[in-house]
Design a protein around this motif. Sequence first.
Motif, PDB file in Angstrom:
ATOM      1  N   THR A 171      -2.184  -6.222   1.376  1.00 17.24           N
ATOM      2  CA  THR A 171      -2.586  -5.302   0.529  1.00 17.24           C
ATOM      3  C   THR A 171      -1.085  -4.664  -0.049  1.00 17.24           C
ATOM      4  O   THR A 171      -1.054  -4.419  -1.246  1.00 17.24           O
ATOM      5  CB  THR A 171      -3.766  -4.404   0.638  1.00 17.24           C
ATOM      6  OG1 THR A 171      -3.279  -3.796   1.802  1.00 17.24           O
ATOM      7  CG2 THR A 171      -4.921  -5.012   1.010  1.00 17.24           C
ATOM      8  N   SER A 172      -0.287  -4.309   1.002  1.00 12.82           N
ATOM      9  CA  SER A 172       0.979  -3.543   0.796  1.00 12.82           C
ATOM     10  C   SER A 172       1.861  -4.585  -0.400  1.00 12.82           C
ATOM     11  O   SER A 172       2.373  -3.975  -1.140  1.00 12.82           O
ATOM     12  CB  SER A 172       1.632  -3.289   1.867  1.00 12.82           C
ATOM     13  OG  SER A 172       0.939  -2.098   2.523  1.00 12.82           O
TER      14      SER A 172
ATOM     15  N   THR B 289       0.679  -7.125  -1.918  1.00 14.15           N
ATOM     16  CA  THR B 289       0.182  -7.332  -3.179  1.00 14.15           C
ATOM     17  C   THR B 289       0.603  -6.324  -4.235  1.00 14.15           C
ATOM     18  O   THR B 289       1.148  -6.256  -5.532  1.00 14.15           O
ATOM     19  CB  THR B 289      -1.299  -7.672  -3.092  1.00 14.15           C
ATOM     20  OG1 THR B 289      -1.355  -8.730  -2.220  1.00 14.15           O
ATOM     21  CG2 THR B 289      -1.970  -7.901  -4.604  1.00 14.15           C
ATOM     22  N   ALA B 290       0.012  -4.946  -3.848  1.00 12.76           N
ATOM     23  CA  ALA B 290       0.181  -3.737  -4.486  1.00 12.76           C
ATOM     24  C   ALA B 290       1.777  -3.504  -5.038  1.00 12.76           C
ATOM     25  O   ALA B 290       1.971  -3.299  -6.205  1.00 12.76           O
ATOM     26  CB  ALA B 290      -0.159  -2.458  -3.656  1.00 12.76           C
TER      27      ALA B 290
ATOM     28  N   VAL C 164      -6.122   1.901 -12.405  1.00 13.84           N
ATOM     29  CA  VAL C 164      -6.341   0.933 -11.419  1.00 13.84           C
ATOM     30  C   VAL C 164      -7.893   0.682 -11.438  1.00 13.84           C
ATOM     31  O   VAL C 164      -8.714   1.580 -11.005  1.00 13.84           O
ATOM     32  CB  VAL C 164      -5.916   1.462 -10.161  1.00 13.84           C
ATOM     33  CG1 VAL C 164      -6.129   0.506  -9.039  1.00 13.84           C
ATOM     34  CG2 VAL C 164      -4.371   1.978 -10.111  1.00 13.84           C
TER      35      VAL C 164
ATOM     36  N   VAL D 100      -6.296  -3.672  -1.948  1.00 13.20           N
ATOM     37  CA  VAL D 100      -5.249  -3.334  -2.683  1.00 13.20           C
ATOM     38  C   VAL D 100      -5.205  -2.119  -3.405  1.00 13.20           C
ATOM     39  O   VAL D 100      -3.999  -1.431  -3.501  1.00 13.20           O
ATOM     40  CB  VAL D 100      -5.154  -4.507  -3.553  1.00 13.20           C
ATOM     41  CG1 VAL D 100      -3.882  -4.476  -4.709  1.00 13.20           C
ATOM     42  CG2 VAL D 100      -4.992  -5.965  -2.842  1.00 13.20           C
ATOM     43  N   GLY D 101      -6.184  -1.628  -3.988  1.00 14.34           N
ATOM     44  CA  GLY D 101      -6.408  -0.384  -4.760  1.00 14.34           C
ATOM     45  C   GLY D 101      -6.041   0.798  -3.750  1.00 14.34           C
ATOM     46  O   GLY D 101      -5.159   1.523  -4.463  1.00 14.34           O
TER      47      GLY D 101
ATOM     48  N   LEU E 216      -2.213   0.660  -3.699  1.00 16.30           N
ATOM     49  CA  LEU E 216      -1.501   0.718  -5.048  1.00 16.30           C
ATOM     50  C   LEU E 216      -1.689   2.262  -5.590  1.00 16.30           C
ATOM     51  O   LEU E 216      -0.710   2.845  -6.012  1.00 16.30           O
ATOM     52  CB  LEU E 216      -2.294  -0.271  -6.118  1.00 16.30           C
ATOM     53  CG  LEU E 216      -1.824  -0.113  -7.495  1.00 16.30           C
ATOM     54  CD1 LEU E 216      -0.228  -0.316  -7.524  1.00 16.30           C
ATOM     55  CD2 LEU E 216      -2.317  -1.089  -8.146  1.00 16.30           C
TER      56      LEU E 216
ATOM     57  N   LEU F 277      -7.986  -5.367 -10.402  1.00 16.40           N
ATOM     58  CA  LEU F 277      -8.144  -5.666  -9.147  1.00 16.40           C
ATOM     59  C   LEU F 277      -9.299  -6.662  -8.820  1.00 16.40           C
ATOM     60  O   LEU F 277      -9.406  -7.255  -8.033  1.00 16.40           O
ATOM     61  CB  LEU F 277      -7.733  -4.617  -8.197  1.00 16.40           C
ATOM     62  CG  LEU F 277      -6.675  -3.705  -8.384  1.00 16.40           C
ATOM     63  CD1 LEU F 277      -6.613  -2.725  -7.278  1.00 16.40           C
ATOM     64  CD2 LEU F 277      -5.318  -4.553  -8.359  1.00 16.40           C
TER      65      LEU F 277
END
Length: 338
Positions: free
Chosen positions: A128-129, A131-132, A155, A162-163, A166, A224
């Motif tokens: 997730t880090s 991707t974000a 968002v 991911v959110g 992010l 997302l």
Amino acid sequence: MKAVAYFQNLPIDAPEALQDIVLPEPQPGPRDLLVEVRAISVNPVDTKVRRNAAPEAGQPRVLGWDVAGVVKAVGSEVSLFQPGDRVFYAGDLTRQGGNAEFHRVDERIVGPMPKSLDFAQAAALPLTSITAWELLFDRLQIAESKADQGQSLLVVGAAGGVGSILVQLARQLTGLTVIGTASRPETQAWVRELGAHHVLDHSKPLAGELRSAGLANVTHVASLTQTDQHLDQLVEALAPQGRLGLIDDPAQLDVTKLKRKSLSLHWEFMYTRSMFQTPDMLEQHRLLQRVSQLIDAGVLKTTLGEHFGSINAANLRRAHALLESGKAKGKIVLEGFA
């Protein structure tokens, strides 16, 4: 070594959807690390691959693309790590995954684990880090500074994995006004805790939700989830010459709707670098190194949502079922092999 795998595409309520098996321990290639897996987390990509990617007949497919562990051995050309190092990473879709006691991974997509976190907390972060970070800074081209003050980021699906990272990155490292969407009281509270300036309910029309928050429009959108369902509202919400970034897999997307406002479309897929062995693969190592430093400095925090116990087929089936329900908050982590 112990591992969890599947042999055919089955619904998650089938006992054979994921199975406990034994596999040979892998051997590292020249630029590979052999990692003793201590904790993993589960992502939507796991459920998509399990449902749609059929293994070769009779062959197991091991899932799992978030790992925290300890380097056991290194390949002949490895220069970034040595045995005993604690690492975290999101792996490579073209290889077997990390739901196993030992895992082989290219050092260029691996980062040093944050010193302030345990293995479970660290395992929640890599995929997730990456991707974000790539979505925010590489695709939407936001500046890592306060240069974007006066601009805004919406968002959509901000309470997911991911959110959850992010929102933190955007709030802590940029000058953007951060607006997150979530539809339940507990997920809305989570998004506020992560630092969103405003939280909207995406089960209601977004234009009306924006107006209620005192916002006429936004300059950037990170969509997302369910982009195809929200597209008309996102186009309406975006200011002229705005940017729309997405990570999901809409069945269809009518991009002509972006033309009138000269909106740009940006897709993020964090496996592109490893899948195509791009010349800048090392950027994911550097990115994870930076995330690790930000965690240890207290700027970012782990997005671990739920701990599902040890790594085995039954617990992983439970985790897949929760992800498929769309009700997960933060990341689901499993730790250790019983």
